[in-house]
Design a protein around this motif. Structure first.
Motif, PDB file in Angstrom:
ATOM      1  N   VAL A 199       3.334 -28.702   7.954  1.00  0.00           N
ATOM      2  CA  VAL A 199       3.697 -29.786   9.071  1.00  0.00           C
ATOM      3  C   VAL A 199       4.653 -30.734   8.511  1.00  0.00           C
ATOM      4  CG1 VAL A 199       2.792 -31.410  10.969  1.00  0.00           C
ATOM      5  CG2 VAL A 199       1.483 -29.316  10.299  1.00  0.00           C
ATOM      6  N   VAL A 200       5.650 -31.030   9.228  1.00  0.00           N
ATOM      7  CA  VAL A 200       6.491 -32.041   8.939  1.00  0.00           C
ATOM      8  C   VAL A 200       6.412 -33.487   9.741  1.00  0.00           C
ATOM      9  CG1 VAL A 200       8.994 -32.815   8.885  1.00  0.00           C
ATOM     10  CG2 VAL A 200       8.193 -30.597   8.094  1.00  0.00           C
ATOM     11  N   LEU A 201       5.880 -34.718   9.158  1.00  0.00           N
ATOM     12  CA  LEU A 201       5.841 -35.659   9.939  1.00  0.00           C
ATOM     13  C   LEU A 201       6.803 -36.815  10.039  1.00  0.00           C
ATOM     14  CD1 LEU A 201       2.162 -36.232   8.286  1.00  0.00           C
ATOM     15  CD2 LEU A 201       2.464 -35.056  10.465  1.00  0.00           C
ATOM     16  N   GLY A 202       7.164 -37.473  10.801  1.00  0.00           N
ATOM     17  CA  GLY A 202       7.933 -38.514  11.134  1.00  0.00           C
ATOM     18  C   GLY A 202       7.456 -39.908  11.734  1.00  0.00           C
ATOM     19  N   ALA A 203       8.273 -40.753  11.784  1.00  0.00           N
ATOM     20  CA  ALA A 203       8.065 -42.057  12.367  1.00  0.00           C
ATOM     21  C   ALA A 203       7.655 -41.848  13.753  1.00  0.00           C
ATOM     22  CB  ALA A 203       9.183 -42.885  12.292  1.00  0.00           C
ATOM     23  N   LYS A 210       7.111 -34.807  20.283  1.00  0.00           N
ATOM     24  CA  LYS A 210       8.130 -35.959  20.323  1.00  0.00           C
ATOM     25  C   LYS A 210       9.378 -35.360  20.127  1.00  0.00           C
ATOM     26  CE  LYS A 210       5.099 -40.104  20.212  1.00  0.00           C
ATOM     27  NZ  LYS A 210       4.939 -41.417  19.573  1.00  0.00           N
ATOM     28  N   GLU A 211       9.909 -35.516  18.788  1.00  0.00           N
ATOM     29  CA  GLU A 211      11.310 -34.997  18.162  1.00  0.00           C
ATOM     30  C   GLU A 211      10.915 -34.540  16.754  1.00  0.00           C
ATOM     31  OE1 GLU A 211      14.416 -37.512  18.459  1.00  0.00           O
ATOM     32  OE2 GLU A 211      13.193 -39.501  17.316  1.00  0.00           O
ATOM     33  N   SER A 212      11.820 -33.613  16.416  1.00  0.00           N
ATOM     34  CA  SER A 212      11.926 -32.994  15.179  1.00  0.00           C
ATOM     35  C   SER A 212      12.116 -34.062  14.243  1.00  0.00           C
ATOM     36  CB  SER A 212      12.382 -31.688  14.794  1.00  0.00           C
ATOM     37  OG  SER A 212      12.504 -31.366  13.601  1.00  0.00           O
ATOM     38  N   PRO A 213      11.290 -34.342  13.225  1.00  0.00           N
ATOM     39  CA  PRO A 213      11.886 -35.284  11.954  1.00  0.00           C
ATOM     40  C   PRO A 213      12.901 -34.467  11.325  1.00  0.00           C
ATOM     41  CG  PRO A 213       9.655 -35.289  12.249  1.00  0.00           C
ATOM     42  CD  PRO A 213       9.988 -34.240  13.047  1.00  0.00           C
ATOM     43  N   LEU A 214      13.128 -33.245  11.265  1.00  0.00           N
ATOM     44  CA  LEU A 214      14.305 -32.622  10.685  1.00  0.00           C
ATOM     45  C   LEU A 214      15.647 -32.663  11.374  1.00  0.00           C
ATOM     46  CD1 LEU A 214      12.068 -29.564   9.097  1.00  0.00           C
ATOM     47  CD2 LEU A 214      12.804 -31.538   7.934  1.00  0.00           C
ATOM     48  N   ALA A 215      15.383 -32.823  12.766  1.00  0.00           N
ATOM     49  CA  ALA A 215      16.665 -32.718  13.485  1.00  0.00           C
ATOM     50  C   ALA A 215      17.936 -33.497  12.627  1.00  0.00           C
ATOM     51  CB  ALA A 215      16.540 -33.400  14.973  1.00  0.00           C
ATOM     52  N   PRO A 216      17.774 -34.808  12.111  1.00  0.00           N
ATOM     53  CA  PRO A 216      18.788 -35.332  11.674  1.00  0.00           C
ATOM     54  C   PRO A 216      19.660 -34.755  10.364  1.00  0.00           C
ATOM     55  CG  PRO A 216      17.241 -37.230  12.282  1.00  0.00           C
ATOM     56  CD  PRO A 216      16.536 -35.650  12.108  1.00  0.00           C
ATOM     57  N   PHE A 217      18.652 -33.908   9.746  1.00  0.00           N
ATOM     58  CA  PHE A 217      19.064 -33.273   8.544  1.00  0.00           C
ATOM     59  C   PHE A 217      20.000 -32.093   8.811  1.00  0.00           C
ATOM     60  CE2 PHE A 217      15.667 -36.143   7.774  1.00  0.00           C
ATOM     61  CZ  PHE A 217      16.124 -36.683   6.622  1.00  0.00           C
ATOM     62  N   GLY A 218      20.196 -31.679  10.148  1.00  0.00           N
ATOM     63  CA  GLY A 218      21.442 -30.508  10.092  1.00  0.00           C
ATOM     64  C   GLY A 218      20.373 -29.172  10.041  1.00  0.00           C
ATOM     65  N   GLU A 219      21.314 -28.225  10.145  1.00  0.00           N
ATOM     66  CA  GLU A 219      21.217 -26.731  10.115  1.00  0.00           C
ATOM     67  C   GLU A 219      20.746 -26.464   8.612  1.00  0.00           C
ATOM     68  OE1 GLU A 219      23.797 -22.501  10.389  1.00  0.00           O
ATOM     69  OE2 GLU A 219      24.881 -24.612  10.545  1.00  0.00           O
ATOM     70  N   GLY A 220      19.839 -25.546   8.625  1.00  0.00           N
ATOM     71  CA  GLY A 220      19.396 -25.060   7.438  1.00  0.00           C
ATOM     72  C   GLY A 220      17.913 -25.985   6.947  1.00  0.00           C
ATOM     73  N   PRO A 262      -7.073 -42.771   4.946  1.00  0.00           N
ATOM     74  CA  PRO A 262      -6.778 -42.781   6.299  1.00  0.00           C
ATOM     75  C   PRO A 262      -5.445 -43.257   6.591  1.00  0.00           C
ATOM     76  CG  PRO A 262      -9.178 -43.540   5.924  1.00  0.00           C
ATOM     77  CD  PRO A 262      -8.414 -43.539   4.589  1.00  0.00           C
ATOM     78  N   SER A 263      -5.030 -44.245   6.041  1.00  0.00           N
ATOM     79  CA  SER A 263      -3.544 -44.980   6.475  1.00  0.00           C
ATOM     80  C   SER A 263      -2.623 -44.395   5.681  1.00  0.00           C
ATOM     81  CB  SER A 263      -3.695 -46.446   6.290  1.00  0.00           C
ATOM     82  OG  SER A 263      -4.895 -47.115   6.870  1.00  0.00           O
ATOM     83  N   LEU A 264      -2.467 -43.676   4.795  1.00  0.00           N
ATOM     84  CA  LEU A 264      -1.583 -43.295   3.961  1.00  0.00           C
ATOM     85  C   LEU A 264      -0.485 -42.528   4.531  1.00  0.00           C
ATOM     86  CD1 LEU A 264      -0.346 -43.171   1.003  1.00  0.00           C
ATOM     87  CD2 LEU A 264      -1.614 -41.081   0.574  1.00  0.00           C
ATOM     88  N   LEU A 265      -0.792 -41.526   5.210  1.00  0.00           N
ATOM     89  CA  LEU A 265       0.273 -40.710   5.791  1.00  0.00           C
ATOM     90  C   LEU A 265       0.953 -41.391   6.861  1.00  0.00           C
ATOM     91  CD1 LEU A 265      -1.160 -37.147   6.269  1.00  0.00           C
ATOM     92  CD2 LEU A 265       0.392 -38.119   4.413  1.00  0.00           C
ATOM     93  N   ARG A 266       0.585 -42.258   7.639  1.00  0.00           N
ATOM     94  CA  ARG A 266       1.325 -43.155   8.560  1.00  0.00           C
ATOM     95  C   ARG A 266       1.944 -44.181   7.922  1.00  0.00           C
ATOM     96  NH1 ARG A 266       1.618 -39.843  12.081  1.00  0.00           N
ATOM     97  NH2 ARG A 266       3.537 -40.766  11.533  1.00  0.00           N
ATOM     98  N   VAL A 267       1.312 -44.896   6.927  1.00  0.00           N
ATOM     99  CA  VAL A 267       2.286 -45.761   6.242  1.00  0.00           C
ATOM    100  C   VAL A 267       3.460 -45.031   5.785  1.00  0.00           C
ATOM    101  CG1 VAL A 267       2.223 -47.244   4.171  1.00  0.00           C
ATOM    102  CG2 VAL A 267       0.162 -47.363   5.394  1.00  0.00           C
ATOM    103  N   LEU A 268       3.245 -44.089   5.150  1.00  0.00           N
ATOM    104  CA  LEU A 268       4.666 -43.371   4.479  1.00  0.00           C
ATOM    105  C   LEU A 268       5.644 -42.833   5.667  1.00  0.00           C
ATOM    106  CD1 LEU A 268       3.146 -41.177   1.792  1.00  0.00           C
ATOM    107  CD2 LEU A 268       4.452 -43.406   1.511  1.00  0.00           C
ATOM    108  N   ALA A 269       5.039 -42.218   6.764  1.00  0.00           N
ATOM    109  CA  ALA A 269       6.045 -41.763   7.648  1.00  0.00           C
ATOM    110  C   ALA A 269       6.521 -42.941   8.590  1.00  0.00           C
ATOM    111  CB  ALA A 269       4.986 -40.691   8.788  1.00  0.00           C
ATOM    112  N   ASP A 270       6.042 -44.016   8.791  1.00  0.00           N
ATOM    113  CA  ASP A 270       6.618 -44.851   9.637  1.00  0.00           C
ATOM    114  C   ASP A 270       7.394 -46.071   8.665  1.00  0.00           C
ATOM    115  OD1 ASP A 270       5.399 -44.044  11.876  1.00  0.00           O
ATOM    116  OD2 ASP A 270       3.671 -45.107  11.853  1.00  0.00           O
ATOM    117  N   HIS A 271       7.614 -45.626   7.739  1.00  0.00           N
ATOM    118  CA  HIS A 271       8.261 -46.683   6.444  1.00  0.00           C
ATOM    119  C   HIS A 271       9.808 -46.474   7.141  1.00  0.00           C
ATOM    120  CE1 HIS A 271      10.185 -48.690   3.360  1.00  0.00           C
ATOM    121  NE2 HIS A 271       9.353 -49.458   3.356  1.00  0.00           N
TER     122      HIS A 271
END
Length: 706
Positions: free
Chosen positions: A561-565, A579-589, A536-545
C-alpha cells in the motif's frame, strides 16, 4: 638479416629518444641553474662552460635513473598516506630525488635549496615527459609498440582472419550521474559544453534515454548493467535484520557481497567475462583485468588489485607531478567556487569546507587520470570489452547542484577525456566502438533538513514518541567518492554515521531523497497493522509532512500500500485508489517501480520518498545534497545511452529501456553481435596479471583542467 632490421631500428630509435630526452633535461637544468640563484652546477671557484655542461648532463642522468629505479618504490609508500597530502608529497619526494642526484656529482658541484629543488624537479619532469611523448607520437610504429608493451606487459598479439583486422572492441564509458537532460543540453547550440560528444551526436552516434528503477543510484544501476541483476537492492544503503548489518553500496565488503549475490542469482559472471577490463567501478563485471574496483578492495593478498591502477599510473614521476599539480589546482578551484557561492548568497547552498575540497579533487582529478590511463592501456593492448566509470560530475553536482557553473566545467573536462580516449583508438590493434552511458541523473532541490529544520530521523523519532534532538542536524552526504577514496588509500570502513545508531529505536537510513525505516527488534518485515498498533501516529505524521511524497508499507490484509497526504492511498495489488494516487505526480513507470521494490526480501518496514514538484523538478534529499538521486522524482530517474549508429537500436520500437537489467541485455547484445555469444563464467576469474597503463599517454592531448 631482413628479419632483424625492424628490431635494430626499434632499438636505435629508442636509443635516440633516450638521448634526446637526456639532452632536453640537461638543457633544462642549465637554464634553471642560470635563472635560479639558489641552484648551482659549478664548484665554488667557478667552472668553464664545458665543465658546467658535463655537470648538468651527469645531474640530469642521475635524476632520470633515480626516477626510474627509486620512484616506483616511493609510490607504494605514497599510496598509504591520506589523499589531502598527496599533492604536497609528490613534489617533495621528486625534489628529494633531485637533491640526491646533485649530491652524487663530483667535487660538490651541484647544490640547491630544498624549495628550489622542488621547482627544478617539477620542471625537469615535465620537460622530459613532454619530449618523450612528442618523439614517440611522431613515430606511429614506435608509439604503438611502446604503449602496447607497457600497457599489456607482453600480452598475446591479436590474430587476424583472412588478412582482416579482428572484430571491433567496445569501450563503455559511464559518465556517472549525468542525466539525459544534462547531456542533451550539453550537446546543443553553436558552442556546446561537450564539443566531442556533440559532434558524435550530430554524425555517428544516437542518443537514447533509459529509465532507472526506484533506487536510482550507482550501486543498483551498475550492478544491473554489469551483472544483469538489481534484485534485492532497495536503496544505496539498507538494514538487514537477520544480520543486524547496514549494507552500503560503496563499501568494499558490501559491494563484494552484492556482486556475489548477483552472480549466484544469474549464474553468469557478468558483462566483461570474455577478455574484459573493469576500471573505476563498484563491481568487476566478471573482468579478469581490474583497477580501482571496489568489490575487490576488501580482499587480502595477491587478489586485491583495487589499488593497482594507482601504482601503475603514479610509478612515473612525471605523471605524479602532473596529476598532483592538477589536484592542488582543483582544491583551490573548489575553495574559490564555494567562496563565490557564499558571497553571492546562492541558494540552495551547502557548507563545503573540511575535507570536501580534497575529496572533490580526488574524484575529479586523481580518479579521472588513473581511470583514463587504464582505459588507454586496455585499448592499446586490444582488449575486447572495457567498462569504466568517470565519477567527476556526480561528485560535484551533489554539492554544487546539477545545473551549476561548477558542473559545466566538469562536463568540459569529461569531454576532453572522451576525446583523448577516442584519439588513442587510432593506434589500437583493432577498431573500437565507444558507447557513452550513465547510471542515473540528478534532481535539484534544497535538502530536507535545511528546508524543514529537522532530519528524517528526527521526524521518525517524533512520530514514534521518542526524544528528538533540539537542534536540526544534517544527514551526512553519501556521495560515492568519499568511500571510494578511503578504499583507494586502504582506510578501514567507517562504522556508524549511517543512521544505524547503537541504541534503541528505529534504524533510519537515507539514500538521496529515498528514506528507509526499519525496526530491528521485530523479525521480518513489519506490516502496516503492526506499525499502527505499536506507533499509532507514525504513518500519518510521515505521510502528511509537506516534505514527503509517499510511503510504501505492506498490509497484512491488502498487500503493498502506498500512503499519501490527507488519507490518500494506492493499493498496488488490487489497483484500488482512495482519493488520489500518491504516485500520480511521479509519472509513468512509478507504480511498477514501487511494486517491484516491494517484492525484495530486504525492503524496509517503511519506504519513504520525498515530495516532488513537477513544475521545477525539485526533490528534498534526506542527505546533505542539493543535487541528489536514489529515489523517484525528476531527472534522477532518466539516464542515457549514446551509441554508435552502426549498432542495432536498444529497443525495436524505439521506446526507452526500463531498468538497469534491460540495459545489461542491450550491451550484451552489442558484444554478441561483434564477437558471437559471450561465454558466461560462473565466477569472476582473478589472475595475477595487472595492466599497467602507459604513464605519459594522458599528455597526447594537452590537459586544460588547471
Amino acid at each position: 638479416m631482413s628479419m632483424r632490421r625492424p628490431g635494430w631500428r626499434s632499438v636505435g630509435g629508442t636509443a635516440l629518444r633516450v638521448l634526446a630526452v637526456w639532452a632536453v633535461s640537461t638543457l633544462t637544468m642549465l637554464v634553471l641553474a642560470a635563472a635560479l640563484p639558489d641552484f648551482r652546477l659549478q664548484s665554488a671557484d667557478g667552472d668553464s662552460a664545458t665543465r658546467t655542461g658535463v655537470t648538468a648532463a651527469l645531474g640530469a642522468g642521475a635524476f632520470g635513473l633515480l626516477g626510474a629505479l627509486v620512484w616506483p618504490l616511493l609510490v607504494r609508500a605514497l599510496l598509504l598516506v591520506p589523499a589531502f597530502v598527496l599533492g604536497l608529497l609528490v613534489f617533495v619526494l621528486n625534489g628529494s630525488l633531485l637533491l640526491i642526484a646533485l649530491s652524487l656529482l663530483p667535487d660538490g658541484r651541484g647544490s640547491a635549496e630544498p624549495e628550489t629543488a622542488v621547482v627544478v624537479a617539477a620542471v625537469m619532469s615535465a620537460a622530459s615527459s613532454a619530449t618523450s611523448t612528442f618523439l614517440t607520437v611522431r613515430d606511429d610504429g614506435a608509439y604503438r609498440r611502446r604503449l602496447a608493451r607497457m600497457a599489456g606487459r607482453g600480452r598475446r598479439s591479436l590474430g587476424r582472419q583472412d588478412g582482416h583486422r579482428p572484430p571491433p572492441g567496445t569501450v563503455f564509458l559511464q559518465l556517472d550521474g549525468v542525466g539525459h537532460d544534462v547531456l542533451s543540453a550539453a550537446v546543443r547550440g553553436k558552442r556546446p559544453l561537450m564539443e566531442t560528444v556533440a559532434r558524435w551526436h550530430r554524425t555517428t552516434h544516437a542518443l537514447t534515454p533509459w529509465r532507472t528503477d526506484w533506487s536510482s543510484q550507482t550501486g543498483a544501476s551498475q550492478l544491473g548493467i554489469l551483472h544483469g541483476s538489481t534484485e534485492d537492492v532497495p536503496a544505496f544503503r539498507w538494514y538487514e535484520k537477520e544480520t543486524g548489518q547496514v549494507m552500503v553500496s560503496n563499501r568494499p565488503t558490501s559491494a563484494a557481497e552484492l556482486q556475489r549475490r548477483a552472480t549466484a542469482r544469474t549464474g553468469d559472471g557478468g558483462l566483461l567475462t570474455v577478455d574484459g577490463a573493469s576500471r573505476g567501478n563498484l563491481f568487476t563485471g566478471g573482468a579478469d583485468q581490474l583497477a580501482l574496483v571496489l568489490s575487490v578492495a576488501a580482499r587480502r593478498g595477491r587478489h586485491n588489485r583495487s589499488r593497482s591502477g594507482y601504482f601503475a599510473y603514479f610509478s612515473d614521476p612525471a605523471n605524479a607531478t602532473r596529476t598532483a599539480g592538477s589536484f592542488i589546482a582543483e582544491v583551490f578551484r573548489e575553495i574559490g567556487q564555494s567562496t563565490r557561492a557564499r558571497l553571492r548568497r546562492e541558494t540552495p547552498r551547502l557548507r563545503r569546507g573540511g575535507l570536501y575540497p580534497f575529496i572533490r579533487a580526488f574524484a575529479t582529478v586523481v580518479e579521472r587520470d588513473v581511470v583514463v590511463a587504464a582505459v588507454i592501456g586496455d585499448i592499446l593492448s586490444g582488449r575486447t570489452a572495457v567498462y569504466a566509470d568517470l565519477v567527476a560530475y556526480d561528485e560535484v553536482a551533489h554539492h554544487s547542484g546539477p545545473y551549476s557553473r561548477d558542473t559545466h566545467q566538469v562536463l568540459r573536462r569529461l569531454d576532453r577525456a572522451v576525446a583523448l580516449i577516442a584519439k588513442v583508438t587510432e593506434h589500437a590493434p583493432r577498431d573500437y566502438r565507444i558507447v557513452l552511458l550513465s547510471d542515473h541523473g540528478q534532481s535539484p532541490g534544497e535538502p530536507f533538513a535545511d528546508r524543514f529544520g529537522l532530519t528524517l530521523e528526527d521526524l521518525v523519532r517524533a512520530g514514534c514518541g521518542l526524544p528528538v534532538s533540539r537542534r536540526a542536524r544534517s544527514a551526512a552526504s553519501g556521495a560515492e567518492a568519499r568511500d571510494t577514496a578511503r578504499a583507494a588509500l586502504r582506510r578501514p570502513e567507517r562504522e556508524g554515521g549511517d543512521g544505524s545508531g547503537g541504541g534503541r529505536g528505529p534504524v533510519v537510513l537515507a539514500s538521496g531523497n529515498l528514506g528507509l525505516v526499519s525496526f530491528p527488534d521485530v523479525p521480518g518485515r513489519m506490516t502496516r497493522e503492526q506499525i499502527d498498533a505499536r506507533h499509532p501516529s507514525l504513518l500519518r505524521v510521515l505521510a502528511d509532512h509537506p516534505g514527503i511524497g509517499f510511503l510504501l508499507v505492506r498490509s497484512a490484509e491488502h498487500g503493498p500500500v502506498v500512503l499519501g497526504a490527507g488519507g490518500a492511498e494506492h493499493h498496488l495489488d488490487s489497483g484500488l485508489v482512495i482519493k488520489e494516487s500518491p504516485l500520480a505526480p511521479f509519472g509513468e513507470g512509478a507504480v511498477e517501480a514501487v511494486r517491484r521494490t516491494d517484492r525484495f526480501p530486504h525492503t524496509a518496514d517503511i519506504m519513504i520518498n520525498s515530495a516532488y514538484r513537477p513544475e521545477t523538478g525539485e526533490v528534498h534529499a534526506f542527505e546533505s545534497q542539493i543535487g541528489s538521486h536514489g529515489g523517484l522524482g525528476g531527472p534522477q530517474s532518466d539516464a542515457f545511452l549514446l551509441w554508435p549508429r552502426e549498432l542495432t537500436p536498444p529497443t525495436l520500437d524505439g521506446s526507452p529501456p526500463v531498468g538497469a537489467e534491460a540495459v545489461h541485455r542491450v550491451l550484451r547484445r552489442w558484444l554478441d553481435e561483434a564477437h558471437g555469444p559471450q561465454v558466461p563464467a560462473e565466477e569472476s576469474p582473478l589472475t595475477d596479471e595487472i595492466t599497467t597503463p602507459f604513464p605519459a599517454i594522458t599528455r597526447v592531448i594537452p590537459d586544460k583542467t588547471r
